[in-house]
Design a protein around this motif. Structure first.
Motif, mmCIF file in Angstrom:
data_model
loop_
_atom_site.group_PDB
_atom_site.id
_atom_site.type_symbol
_atom_site.label_atom_id
_atom_site.label_comp_id
_atom_site.label_asym_id
_atom_site.label_seq_id
_atom_site.Cartn_x
_atom_site.Cartn_y
_atom_site.Cartn_z
ATOM 1 N N UNK A 182 0.778 -1.306 0.148
ATOM 2 C CA UNK A 182 0.014 -0.096 0.033
ATOM 3 C C UNK A 182 0.917 1.229 0.010
ATOM 4 N N UNK A 183 2.159 1.093 -0.001
ATOM 5 C CA UNK A 183 2.945 2.191 0.129
ATOM 6 C C UNK A 183 2.975 3.101 -1.199
ATOM 7 N N UNK A 184 2.932 4.390 -0.858
ATOM 8 C CA UNK A 184 3.152 5.460 -2.177
ATOM 9 C C UNK A 184 4.439 6.235 -1.940
ATOM 10 N N UNK A 185 5.230 6.141 -3.068
ATOM 11 C CA UNK A 185 6.363 6.787 -3.172
ATOM 12 C C UNK A 185 6.118 8.197 -4.161
ATOM 13 N N UNK A 186 6.696 9.432 -3.623
ATOM 14 C CA UNK A 186 6.284 10.565 -4.475
ATOM 15 C C UNK A 186 7.364 11.460 -4.768
ATOM 16 N N UNK A 187 7.627 11.842 -6.006
ATOM 17 C CA UNK A 187 8.678 12.839 -6.169
ATOM 18 C C UNK A 187 7.879 14.281 -6.409
ATOM 19 N N UNK A 188 8.324 15.392 -5.585
ATOM 20 C CA UNK A 188 7.754 16.537 -5.651
ATOM 21 C C UNK A 188 8.842 17.766 -5.746
ATOM 22 N N UNK A 189 8.578 18.030 -7.390
ATOM 23 C CA UNK A 189 9.959 18.724 -7.926
ATOM 24 C C UNK A 189 10.047 20.312 -7.259
ATOM 25 N N UNK A 190 9.088 20.468 -6.486
ATOM 26 C CA UNK A 190 9.229 21.880 -5.625
ATOM 27 C C UNK A 190 10.579 21.796 -4.612
ATOM 28 N N UNK A 191 10.847 20.441 -4.187
ATOM 29 C CA UNK A 191 11.754 20.182 -3.095
ATOM 30 C C UNK A 191 13.015 20.296 -3.985
ATOM 31 N N UNK A 192 13.961 21.340 -4.089
ATOM 32 C CA UNK A 192 14.771 21.567 -4.874
ATOM 33 C C UNK A 192 16.247 21.523 -4.004
ATOM 34 N N UNK A 193 17.008 20.971 -4.502
ATOM 35 C CA UNK A 193 18.389 20.938 -4.260
ATOM 36 C C UNK A 193 19.192 21.359 -5.370
ATOM 37 N N UNK A 194 20.645 22.192 -5.303
ATOM 38 C CA UNK A 194 21.457 22.356 -6.140
ATOM 39 C C UNK A 194 22.722 21.597 -5.789
ATOM 40 N N UNK A 195 23.160 20.596 -6.907
ATOM 41 C CA UNK A 195 24.257 19.941 -6.750
ATOM 42 C C UNK A 195 25.365 20.101 -7.486
ATOM 43 N N UNK A 196 26.581 20.328 -7.066
ATOM 44 C CA UNK A 196 27.830 20.688 -7.440
ATOM 45 C C UNK A 196 28.344 19.635 -8.509
ATOM 46 N N UNK A 197 28.783 19.964 -9.513
ATOM 47 C CA UNK A 197 29.387 19.015 -10.562
ATOM 48 C C UNK A 197 30.844 19.449 -10.894
ATOM 49 N N UNK A 198 31.657 18.786 -10.399
ATOM 50 C CA UNK A 198 32.944 19.253 -10.204
ATOM 51 C C UNK A 198 33.475 19.035 -11.809
#
Length: 329
Positions: free
Chosen positions: A208-224
């Motif tokens: 019964x589990x629901x897994x979501x992505x909320x694209x308002x929850x934003x992080x900025x990831x450094x790409x070396x």
């Protein structure tokens, strides 16, 4: 339903990312929805452990731990889970910063008691200042970011992406922790997919589990800069194939490759067509992007074949942590 307390786990392993680690912690401490605590888990690096312990000794809401398991990201996350006090546990990469409302959007997802995990959107910060012209958005997962092909908005998904994700504590009680032997191990081959394997295991334990992505929850990831080159692109794609083979071994190919089939048969061909069209219109990077997509697919497929053979020969092993047992111990 009351708003959940959220513990944030940040796994770290090298002093080379010192400034990034401080920035990640600062972004958690300034959230509009305050975290209950931030847990820094140091992966078998006594010097970094001592330095971070001194840095945050006067900061009550930041706690520093040594990875209690084998070297690697999965065991580090499991250490954080075992130590966390929150009802929800969020994970942030050590070279990323979260936007101010990151945790607020995560918390809102848990208003529905069926929701067991909420992920967010991860945006790249390119060391060179902008995306390399040849680098296709369809392969942004190579650098740990949200890629073209993931639905936008608030959507139900098979799995969240580990560097920007949250889970109810009860999810780990039901399914166990992250499997060691799948994910990253410091500077060794850049494996992944440990969150995919966990999410599939969770859905089996809790249908019964629901897994979501909320694209308002934003992080900025450094790409070396080193990850902006085709050599890293190819290495990471190969490692992804190896990882997918391990996931398929653990949970079966049907579930382990369910989302990947749609990605490979719809998203990537459309990306090749766009690249070739851009090349025909003399737009920069079009041919390079089309070629990179084809090369990435072939390289990942090669890794999957090799990983499958190794798994059948018994050359690849992993273990699922009993989080409740670790907490009691």
């Amino acid at each position: 339903m009351s708003d959940p307390d959220i513990s944030v786990v940040i796994c770290v392993y090298t002093e080379d990312r010192w400034e990034d680690i401080l920035a990640a912690v600062a972004s958690v401490r300034t959230q509009s929805y305050p975290a209950l605590e931030t847990l820094l888990v140091v992966d078998h690096n006594p010097v970094l452990l001592d330095r971070l312990t001194k840095e945050y000794k006067e900061v009550q809401e930041v706690r520093v731990f040594a990875n209690a398991g084998p070297r690697g990201l999965s065991a580090g996350r499991n250490t954080g889970i075992a130590a966390a006090r929150g009802e929800v546990i969020a994970f942030l990469d050590d070279d990323a910063v979260a936007e101010r409302d990151w945790l607020r959007h995560f918390a809102s997802g848990y208003a529905d008691p069926r929701v067991m995990a909420v992920g967010g959107r991860t945006m790249p910060i390119w060391a060179s200042g902008r995306r390399p012209a040849w680098f296709p958005e369809e392969f942004d997962w190579v650098v740990g970011c949200t890629y073209k092909g993931i639905p936008s908005g608030l959507v139900r998904v098979r799995n969240v992406l580990g560097g920007n994700a949250s889970f109810r504590r009860s999810a780990f009680d039901a399914a166990g922790g992250f499997a060691t032997g799948i994910g990253r191990d410091g500077d060794k081959r850049p494996l992944g997919c440990e969150e995919t394997e966990l999410c599939i295991r969770l859905s089996r334990a809790r249908p019964d589990a629901v897994l979501l992505i909320d694209d308002r929850a934003v992080i900025h990831h450094r790409v070396p800069e080193a990850r902006e080159h085709f050599g890293y692109f190819r290495t990471r794609a190969y490692a992804e194939g190896l990882s997918k083979a391990l996931v398929a071994r653990s949970v079966g190919a049907d579930k382990g490759l369910e989302s990947e089939r749609r990605y490979a048969t719809r998203v990537l061909p459309a990306g090749v067509v766009r690249g070739l069209r851009d090349a025909a219109l003399s737009r920069p990077g079009g041919a390079g992007r089309a070629g990179a997509i084809v090369a990435g697919v072939l390289t990942a497929a090669g890794g999957y074949v090799v990983g499958t053979v190794r798994a059948r020969r018994g050359g690849a092993t992993f273990a699922v942590a009993d989080i409740e047992g670790e907490r009691d111990g």
